[in-house]
Design an enzyme around this catalytic site. Structure first.
Site, PDB file in Angstrom:
ATOM      1  N   LYS A  34      48.014  86.521 -21.861  1.00 30.33           N
ATOM      2  CA  LYS A  34      47.156  87.495 -21.305  1.00 30.33           C
ATOM      3  C   LYS A  34      46.436  88.317 -22.069  1.00 30.33           C
ATOM      4  O   LYS A  34      45.218  88.719 -21.708  1.00 30.33           O
ATOM      5  CB  LYS A  34      48.411  88.615 -20.598  1.00 30.33           C
ATOM      6  CG  LYS A  34      47.941  89.943 -20.132  1.00 30.33           C
ATOM      7  CD  LYS A  34      48.993  90.696 -19.235  1.00 30.33           C
ATOM      8  CE  LYS A  34      50.225  90.968 -20.355  1.00 30.33           C
ATOM      9  NZ  LYS A  34      49.914  91.863 -21.205  1.00 30.33           N
ATOM     10  N   THR A  35      46.621  88.771 -23.300  1.00 29.71           N
ATOM     11  CA  THR A  35      46.002  89.649 -24.332  1.00 29.71           C
ATOM     12  C   THR A  35      44.813  88.862 -24.673  1.00 29.71           C
ATOM     13  O   THR A  35      43.645  89.253 -24.825  1.00 29.71           O
ATOM     14  CB  THR A  35      46.725  89.901 -25.380  1.00 29.71           C
ATOM     15  OG1 THR A  35      48.096  90.634 -24.877  1.00 29.71           O
ATOM     16  CG2 THR A  35      46.060  90.831 -26.317  1.00 29.71           C
ATOM     17  N   ASP A 218      45.444  96.458 -18.287  1.00 29.26           N
ATOM     18  CA  ASP A 218      46.700  95.723 -18.410  1.00 29.26           C
ATOM     19  C   ASP A 218      47.844  96.396 -17.949  1.00 29.26           C
ATOM     20  O   ASP A 218      47.898  97.513 -17.761  1.00 29.26           O
ATOM     21  CB  ASP A 218      46.636  95.565 -20.138  1.00 29.26           C
ATOM     22  CG  ASP A 218      47.594  94.422 -20.421  1.00 29.26           C
ATOM     23  OD1 ASP A 218      48.132  93.786 -19.756  1.00 29.26           O
ATOM     24  OD2 ASP A 218      48.011  94.556 -21.734  1.00 29.26           O
ATOM     25  N   GLU A 219      48.982  95.600 -17.869  1.00 28.72           N
ATOM     26  CA  GLU A 219      50.290  95.670 -17.177  1.00 28.72           C
ATOM     27  C   GLU A 219      50.190  96.746 -16.152  1.00 28.72           C
ATOM     28  O   GLU A 219      50.845  97.766 -15.824  1.00 28.72           O
ATOM     29  CB  GLU A 219      50.874  96.659 -18.438  1.00 28.72           C
ATOM     30  CG  GLU A 219      51.065  96.148 -19.753  1.00 28.72           C
ATOM     31  CD  GLU A 219      52.159  94.809 -19.715  1.00 28.72           C
ATOM     32  OE1 GLU A 219      52.501  94.584 -18.856  1.00 28.72           O
ATOM     33  OE2 GLU A 219      52.319  94.112 -20.774  1.00 28.72           O
ATOM     34  N   GLN A 249      57.649  91.708 -13.997  1.00 32.43           N
ATOM     35  CA  GLN A 249      57.732  92.234 -15.293  1.00 32.43           C
ATOM     36  C   GLN A 249      57.699  93.886 -15.028  1.00 32.43           C
ATOM     37  O   GLN A 249      57.588  94.521 -16.037  1.00 32.43           O
ATOM     38  CB  GLN A 249      56.973  91.892 -16.349  1.00 32.43           C
ATOM     39  CG  GLN A 249      57.237  90.462 -16.961  1.00 32.43           C
ATOM     40  CD  GLN A 249      56.156  89.814 -18.024  1.00 32.43           C
ATOM     41  OE1 GLN A 249      56.697  90.364 -19.074  1.00 32.43           O
ATOM     42  NE2 GLN A 249      55.288  89.053 -17.729  1.00 32.43           N
ATOM     43  N   ARG A 598      61.360  86.926 -23.796  1.00 29.78           N
ATOM     44  CA  ARG A 598      60.662  87.243 -25.193  1.00 29.78           C
ATOM     45  C   ARG A 598      61.196  86.037 -26.014  1.00 29.78           C
ATOM     46  O   ARG A 598      60.662  86.068 -26.973  1.00 29.78           O
ATOM     47  CB  ARG A 598      61.512  88.638 -25.479  1.00 29.78           C
ATOM     48  CG  ARG A 598      61.408  89.718 -24.854  1.00 29.78           C
ATOM     49  CD  ARG A 598      60.020  89.863 -24.513  1.00 29.78           C
ATOM     50  NE  ARG A 598      59.474  89.565 -23.371  1.00 29.78           N
ATOM     51  CZ  ARG A 598      58.606  89.336 -22.777  1.00 29.78           C
ATOM     52  NH1 ARG A 598      57.569  89.925 -23.521  1.00 29.78           N
ATOM     53  NH2 ARG A 598      58.217  88.918 -21.287  1.00 29.78           N
TER      54      ARG A 598
END
Length: 715
Positions: A34-35, A218-219, A249, A598
């Site tokens: 994503k980043t 983002d997020e 998430q 994670r």
């Protein structure tokens, strides 16, 4: 740039990166790059679409993520003049620019949680309200929730028809007046005032919308209502909004995040392009398979898969221990084994649901001489000596900050007591001036004696001298204030007990020096802003060779080769506060999902049969989530591990459980919650649920096949 995109991005990533005009929703699963997509998109907009860097605004949720995004964009050749920050930092920038339109001065202070509680406590006292019935922390939570929904005092007054709300209105109003007097804003004000500014001032909205012609968020699943309104207002000018996130998430509903913001994106922007990033570059297929099966049970989500790129690895290990001490020793021993086999301590993490669970793991790691760090970094800035030094700096940039001024006026002790301050306050009220202005006019206050006036005059002179150096590097200002205020000597005079405080202030000065070196245009005002917006995750030091302990909430956005999720028990995960609400159960399931994803290579999940709760050793129940992983559990992740987990195996093979004919009104018994009555049956096939109201007053939603319910007798 074209070659880089062609070579290093998947097809779905390319589509997101090369999209230019119009709304875009990128559903990005964990570990899906994503980043990378966001940073490449910034670079592509500049280099291929010809967008000016200053016309791009990218927003994320932590300073750490924003800095990483900024550095990666620059490495791709994107100019550093693109705005990349957190929501709160963007709002501070906007509010300082348009301060007069929102009724504050541009040098306003930003009050952190401790400052806010102090102000609410004062407001409750001013309202003559019993703080035992209206605890300041509870009132602050209520005010925060109102601000996140953009409900101001006047709006609340219109709907205050019960005793609690009427008192809340009074406290809210007094609290806001205290902030105004201090020329201060709290965290929620930053968002609320920006949202209302954009919605009520078309010229500001158009000016900022035309400046930030491309908005990347983002997020997005973690946005609250105020953040949603800010984004919508900015993007309404051009419709060039790119939201990246994952409903699976969304784990911050307890602090106002609204999962429906991302679920309703296509309704808000009907012509939106939707792209799913499903390839997972982080975790092994074994981990992803279990995580995917778990999260598929949620209803509030957007359908997607987790497609592994890595090769198969170890099975997910599920362990049961006798109690929390046995669990801590077992986890610590496994960590020791991993390290002996070559694992880096920094690539090992232990996740738990609540902070209080960390103690036994700390003790076990210390016993095994394993270095560790706890991701609870804001506590550094909550230490008394740190808050004292920062209070001096706050007064230098905002002399109206009464809270900071009262903290330092007699720190270290300089003979300025409560009576002196009360007399100065009376003078200030009579002349309608701030406390600091009153101190500057100390010679004119006839009710004070010469000795008191002299002490105040010395303090004011010192502060005025400090103001003359406030444009120097922040580290130099901090060190001079620390020494010349007398703080350093007072800590030295304490002796050995003051050594820790001395070291902490030295570390603060080091941090300020690092800020000076890394910031293009450092300033004391900007530095204090960064400190006030500091979060736990910003302290994580990946370069430190230490095992990291943290809550599941803090783990968001991080990744480790080896992950241990502990205390997966009913009442902890899912947390007991969520047991009566399906939406909250889903959020707890998402929290477990985040923790699992994670892990890159090794994932161990554990619970204990007994746990000490409020001083009592109580029998626990395995979390329902353990049975939702959809895998055949092996007792151990390694073939050569001889530990047998018969209790957990028995729990897994519960095909012969009692499954009574379920109907509303039926009396049942539960191992932990006792006797209850079925209120509702929810048909979901093999995952059918019942809602049970227990005699304790608790209402629980339970999956029948895991609940171990039995029919209660009539007695």
């Amino acid at each position: 740039m074209r070659n880089i995109i062609t070579e290093q991005l998947t097809d779905s990533q390319k589509k997101a990166v090369l999209h230019v005009e119009g709304p875009l929703l990128v559903i990005a699963g964990p570990g899906s790059g994503k980043t990378r997509v966001i940073t490449y998109r910034i670079a592509a907009l500049i280099e291929q679409a010809g967008v000016k860097p200053q016309n791009i605004c990218a927003i994320t949720f932590t300073n750490k993520a924003a800095e990483e995004m900024r550095q990666r964009a620059i490495a791709l050749g994107a100019s550093g003049s693109a705005h990349i920050s957190t929501f709160h930092s963007l709002c501070v920038r906007i509010l300082r620019q348009y301060a007069s339109q929102v009724g504050v001065k541009s040098n306003f202070s930003i009050y952190d949680a401790a400052d806010q509680v102090r102000c609410v406590r004062h407001a409750v006292k001013e309202c003559n309200i019993d703080s035992s019935n209206f605890p300041p922390a509870r009132m602050l939570d209520a005010i925060s929730s109102l601000k996140n929904r953009l409900i101001d005092v006047e709006s609340l007054k219109a709907e205050s028809d019960d005793f609690f709300t009427k008192n809340l209105v009074r406290v809210y109003e007094h609290y806001q007046n205290i902030l105004i007097e201090n020329n201060a804003l709290d965290f929620d004000d930053l968002l609320m005032k920006t949202a209302l500014l954009l919605e009520t001032h078309a010229n500001v909205r158009n000016e900022l919308g035309n400046r930030f012609k491309f908005l990347l968020i983002d997020e997005y699943q973690d946005t609250n209502h105020a953040q949603y309104r800010i984004a919508k207002a900015l993007a309404s000018v051009h419709n060039n909004i790119c939201a990246t996130g994952d409903p699976d998430q969304s784990i911050y509903g307890w602090r106002g995040a609204d999962i429906h913001n991302i679920l309703a994106f296509e309704k808000d922007w009907p012509n939106a392009t939707v792209i799913k990033l499903e390839e997972n570059f982080r975790s092994t297929p074994n981990i992803l398979r279990a995580a995917d099966h778990l999260i598929s049970l949620n209803k509030n989500r957007k359908e997607k898969r987790l497609v592994p790129v890595r090769q198969a690895g170890q099975d997910v290990a599920v362990k049961v221990f006798e109690d929390e001490y046995d669990e801590a020793i077992g986890v610590s021993d496994k960590i020791q084994e991993l390290i002996e086999k070559g694992a880096k301590p920094s690539q090992i993490a232990v996740f738990y649901r609540v902070n209080s669970m960390s103690r036994v793991f700390e003790e076990a790691l210390i016993q095994n001489k394993i270095p560790y760090q706890i991701l609870r970094g804001v506590e550094f800035y909550n230490r008394k000596e740190i808050r004292d030094v920062l209070a001096y700096l706050k007064v230098l940039v905002n002399s109206d900050d009464r809270t900071a001024l009262l903290r330092i006026i007699n720190t270290p002790a300089r003979g300025i007591g409560k009576t002196t301050i009360e007399k100065v306050d009376l003078y200030c009220k009579a002349h309608n001036i701030s406390l600091y202005e009153g101190l500057k006019q100390i010679k004119q206050i006839d009710s004070l004696g010469d000795a008191a006036k002299a002490k105040v005059a010395i303090f004011v002179k010192m502060m005025e001298e400090f103001k003359k150096i406030s444009d120097r590097p922040v580290a130099a200002i901090t060190e001079q204030v620390y020494i010349e205020s007398g703080m350093k000597k007072s800590l030295q005079d304490i002796g050995i007990e003051g050594q820790s405080a001395l070291e902490n202030v030295d570390e603060l000065i080091n941090a300020a020096a690092q800020y000076d070196q890394q910031t293009a245009e450092p300033s004391l005002l900007d530095y204090l802003q960064q400190v006030s917006l500091f979060s736990d995750v910003d302290t994580y030091d990946a370069a430190s060779e230490r095992v990291v302990l943290m809550t599941l909430h803090a783990a968001k956005g991080l990744e480790f080769e080896n992950v241990f999720i502990v205390g997966v028990e009913d009442g902890l995960l899912p947390h007991e506060r969520s047991a009566t609400c399906t939406d909250e159960i889903e959020e707890e399931r998402r929290l477990f999902f985040v923790g699992m994803t994670r892990a890159k290579t090794h994932l161990q999940i554990s619970y204990s049969n007994y746990r000490t709760i409020h001083g009592q050793l109580l029998h626990t129940i395995p979390s329902q989530f353990l049975f939702e992983l959809g895998i055949k559990f092996k007792e151990n992740a390694d073939e050569d591990d001889e530990e047998i987990d018969s209790d957990f195996t028995t729990n897994l093979d519960m095909d012969t459980q009692i499954r009574p004919e379920i109907f509303p009104g039926q009396q049942v018994m539960h191992k932990k919650f006792g006797r209850g009555i079925i209120k509702e049956f929810i048909e979901k096939g093999e995952n059918s649920e019942v809602v049970v109201k227990f005699n304790t007053g608790q209402v629980k939603s339970l999956m029948i096949k895991y609940a171990n319910l039995s029919i209660a007798d009539d007695t």
